[in-house]
Design a protein around this motif. Structure first.
Motif, PDB file in Angstrom:
ATOM      1  N   ALA A 235       0.815  -1.219   0.000  1.00 44.00           N
ATOM      2  CA  ALA A 235       0.000   0.000   0.000  1.00 44.00           C
ATOM      3  C   ALA A 235       0.845   1.264   0.000  1.00 44.00           C
ATOM      4  CB  ALA A 235      -0.921  -0.004   1.211  1.00 44.00           C
ATOM      5  N   SER A 236       0.282   2.323  -0.564  1.00 43.57           N
ATOM      6  CA  SER A 236       0.924   3.634  -0.538  1.00 43.57           C
ATOM      7  C   SER A 236       0.705   4.282   0.827  1.00 43.57           C
ATOM      8  CB  SER A 236       0.333   4.550  -1.613  1.00 43.57           C
ATOM      9  OG  SER A 236       0.615   4.053  -2.892  1.00 43.57           O
ATOM     10  N   VAL A 237       1.677   5.083   1.247  1.00 40.95           N
ATOM     11  CA  VAL A 237       1.529   5.874   2.475  1.00 40.95           C
ATOM     12  C   VAL A 237       1.306   7.323   2.055  1.00 40.95           C
ATOM     13  CG1 VAL A 237       2.637   6.681   4.596  1.00 40.95           C
ATOM     14  CG2 VAL A 237       3.009   4.334   3.803  1.00 40.95           C
TER      15      VAL A 237
ATOM     16  N   TYR B 177      -2.308  14.494   8.927  1.00 46.52           N
ATOM     17  CA  TYR B 177      -2.767  13.108   9.069  1.00 46.52           C
ATOM     18  C   TYR B 177      -1.950  12.208   8.149  1.00 46.52           C
ATOM     19  CZ  TYR B 177      -6.897  14.455  11.769  1.00 46.52           C
ATOM     20  OH  TYR B 177      -7.731  14.926  12.749  1.00 46.52           O
ATOM     21  N   MET B 178      -1.751  10.967   8.584  1.00 40.65           N
ATOM     22  CA  MET B 178      -1.063   9.968   7.761  1.00 40.65           C
ATOM     23  C   MET B 178      -1.963   8.748   7.641  1.00 40.65           C
ATOM     24  SD  MET B 178       2.666   8.133   8.397  1.00 40.65           S
ATOM     25  CE  MET B 178       3.620   9.608   7.997  1.00 40.65           C
ATOM     26  N   SER B 179      -1.963   8.151   6.472  1.00 38.08           N
ATOM     27  CA  SER B 179      -2.743   6.926   6.269  1.00 38.08           C
ATOM     28  C   SER B 179      -2.090   6.101   5.182  1.00 38.08           C
ATOM     29  CB  SER B 179      -4.185   7.260   5.861  1.00 38.08           C
ATOM     30  OG  SER B 179      -4.185   7.941   4.610  1.00 38.08           O
TER      31      SER B 179
ATOM     32  N   ILE C 283      -4.260   8.539  10.817  1.00 37.29           N
ATOM     33  CA  ILE C 283      -3.598   8.748  12.100  1.00 37.29           C
ATOM     34  C   ILE C 283      -3.263  10.234  12.210  1.00 37.29           C
ATOM     35  CG2 ILE C 283      -1.572   8.164  13.510  1.00 37.29           C
ATOM     36  CD1 ILE C 283      -1.327   5.657  11.525  1.00 37.29           C
ATOM     37  N   GLN C 284      -3.732  10.871  13.275  1.00 39.43           N
ATOM     38  CA  GLN C 284      -3.427  12.292  13.472  1.00 39.43           C
ATOM     39  C   GLN C 284      -2.006  12.444  14.009  1.00 39.43           C
ATOM     40  OE1 GLN C 284      -6.164  14.502  15.911  1.00 39.43           O
ATOM     41  NE2 GLN C 284      -5.097  16.433  15.589  1.00 39.43           N
ATOM     42  N   ILE C 285      -1.269  13.376  13.417  1.00 39.60           N
ATOM     43  CA  ILE C 285       0.097  13.644  13.844  1.00 39.60           C
ATOM     44  C   ILE C 285       0.148  14.982  14.573  1.00 39.60           C
ATOM     45  CG2 ILE C 285       2.464  14.123  13.019  1.00 39.60           C
ATOM     46  CD1 ILE C 285       1.847  12.228  10.665  1.00 39.60           C
TER      47      ILE C 285
END
Length: 231
Positions: free
Chosen positions: A40-42, A213-215, A222-224
């Motif tokens: 999967a891509s980040v 955010y990262m997903s 995921i909140q950073i």
């Protein structure tokens, strides 16, 4: 109401939705909660305190990710015959001009980036209706309209990406794959965010980086904690 799959429930159970994680924690967690069978891509999503409707608050630029995107970027170079060998030697997937312009007019867009020269922009500009909505239109600001087509191709292949704030003030960009190590994801994400900070418009008031955010593909976000990234 749509059913939540077992895998998504398990992924959500690992995230505290009320918590803002450090960038390092998020990079570890995004790998842990990825449920896809493919690599999967980040993605990183940054909401900025800008009004994109104002020309002096448009945030746009390029960044060379230290570890690339993990994606095989398909590059088309639209150029005159004297530049074709340079483009091919640099690794361009497709090289030509009039024949590819006709293909694009017919709806072909099986590419990720187009590089061209200033002299060819007259012909390329006519493709705006096809290329514009897909984010494929070459632009001098992103280094894709240049006489140095070989260098441009090499940079794109090595992980140079361009970004542009959308109408909601959000930058959304792929910065790697879940197969990357935590450190590679973190360094790529940090490079993108620092590039955005350097481009802060002088007319932007208040908090500039509102949220990060990262997903990964099909994973929860995921909140950073912006303070862990923004100096």
């Amino acid at each position: 109401m749509a059913r939540i799959s077992k895998k998504r429930k398990e992924a959500l159970a690992k995230i505290d939705l009320a918590k803002a994680y450090t960038l390092a924690e998020a990079c570890n967690l995004v790998k842990e909660i990825s449920t896809t069978k493919f690599d999967a891509s980040v993605d990183v999503c940054v909401r900025l305190g800008v009004d994109p409707r104002k020309a002096n608050q448009m945030v746009r630029g390029t960044v060379a990710l230290p570890h690339g995107t993990g994606k095989d970027v398909r590059v088309l170079v639209l150029c005159t015959p004297d530049k074709e060998e340079e483009a091919k030697a640099a690794g361009a997937d497709h090289v030509g001009l009039d024949d590819y312009i006709e293909k694009i007019k017919g709806g072909w867009t099986d590419i990720d980036v187009i590089v061209t020269t200033p002299a060819c922009m007259g012909k390329v500009g006519a493709l705006g209706r096809v290329l514009g909505p897909r984010g494929l239109m070459p632009n001098p600001k992103t280094g894709t309209v240049t006489m140095e087509v070989g260098k441009a191709v090499e940079e794109v292949k090595a992980g140079k990406i361009d970004f542009k704030v959308d109408k909601y003030g959000i930058i959304h960009s792929g910065i790697g794959k879940v197969s990357f190590s935590d450190d590679k994801i973190r360094e790529n994400a940090a490079e993108l965010i620092q590039s955005l900070i350097k481009l802060k418009p002088s007319s932007a008031k208040g908090t500039y980086v509102r949220s990060i955010y990262m997903s990964s593909t099909m994973s929860p976000s995921i909140q950073i904690d912006a303070k862990s990234v923004v100096a």
